[in-house]
Design a protein around this motif. Structure first.
Motif: not given
Length: 279
Positions: A2-4, A11-12, A83, A85, A114, A277-278
């Protein structure tokens, strides 16, 4: 995934229209100045669409929360949690005004698939206080809306996943960490240094994060409330002329938003954005 982290390619995102934001409820230092003044609904809507369009132009997928009358401040989507990963952290609002958002956003995240990896049940935590410094190091502001108990609950939930979580206490007038500190690139941040604790500044130095300094008054004009899009791109406000110039001199592409009405309720582009999302 999801979010790194806080600065890789976005991305989202999840955002919410300001449909029921009719006046600036006096729940922070900025909104107190405009308390009980009707906000320009047409302008609020146009500013929200400007944010949506900026994300679409940048190739970022936009998910929208459904606005409801009891969620007046839901436009500040960032605040319901954080948020990472593995999934998301569900926060707990301090102000009664925002209580209805908690379940609505939790339901939305479930629909989006999620997973909730932990939640704050006893303390308080809002997402404006959540900031990645690196992929595994996270700072949490203990300012006005997040307390020690909330911080401890987040730390307990994230530590087993290998995250280091650091507290950042600051003046309650600053509301959230994202009002006085924001990471815009892997080793670049915008911050009011004098308002941050020495231990945190030492941590930033150790991580080789350079700070573009802003004066204290910039906090209340959303001078730090920026959104990193990754690939050296950042969303900022048109009015942030000095900050934007400094960002450009550091090789950043600044996408300026002409948002002024939404700011009266106390939040800027970063507050309005929950990253899904990243990476």
């Amino acid at each position: 995934m999801f979010v790194r982290n806080g600065t890789s390619e976005l991305k989202k995102v999840l955002i919410c229209p300001p449909t029921y934001l009719e006046e600036a409820a006096p729940i922070n230092e900025i909104s107190k100045k405009y308390a009980d003044q009707p906000l320009d609904r047409e302008k609020l809507s146009a500013e929200f669409e400007q944010l949506v369009e900026a994300y679409r132009q940048a190739g970022i997928k936009v998910e929208q929360q459904t606005a409801t009358p009891e969620m007046t401040n839901a436009v500040f989507a960032r605040d319901f949690g954080g948020c990472v990963k593995e999934g998301y952290i569900l926060g707990r609002f301090k102000k009664d005004l925002r209580f209805p958002e908690r379940k609505a956003y939790a339901d939305k995240m479930k629909k989006l698939g999620i997973p909730k990896i932990t939640e704050v049940k006893e303390g308080y935590f809002e997402g404006g206080d959540f900031a990645f410094l690196t992929e595994k190091i996270i700072a949490v502001g203990i300012i006005d809306r997040t307390n020690e108990k909330g911080f401890e609950e987040i730390k307990a939930g994230l530590s087993p996943l290998g995250y280091e979580v650091y507290p950042v206490p600051a003046d309650p007038r600053y509301l959230h960490l994202d009002m006085c500190f924001n990471l815009v690139d892997d080793h670049l941040a915008v911050a009011y240094k004098e308002g941050l604790p020495t231990s945190f500044l030492q941590l930033l130095e150790k991580l080789e994060i350079e700070i573009i300094p802003v004066p204290e008054e910039a906090i209340f004009k959303h001078g730090c409330n920026l959104e990193s899009l990754g690939a050296k791109r950042v969303l900022s406000l048109k009015q942030n002329t000095a900050v934007n110039q400094s960002l450009r001199s550091h090789g950043m592409k600044v996408i300026e938003l002409d948002i002024t009405e939404t700011l009266k309720a106390g939040g800027g582009p970063h507050c309005m954005t929950f990253p899904l999302q990243r990476g």
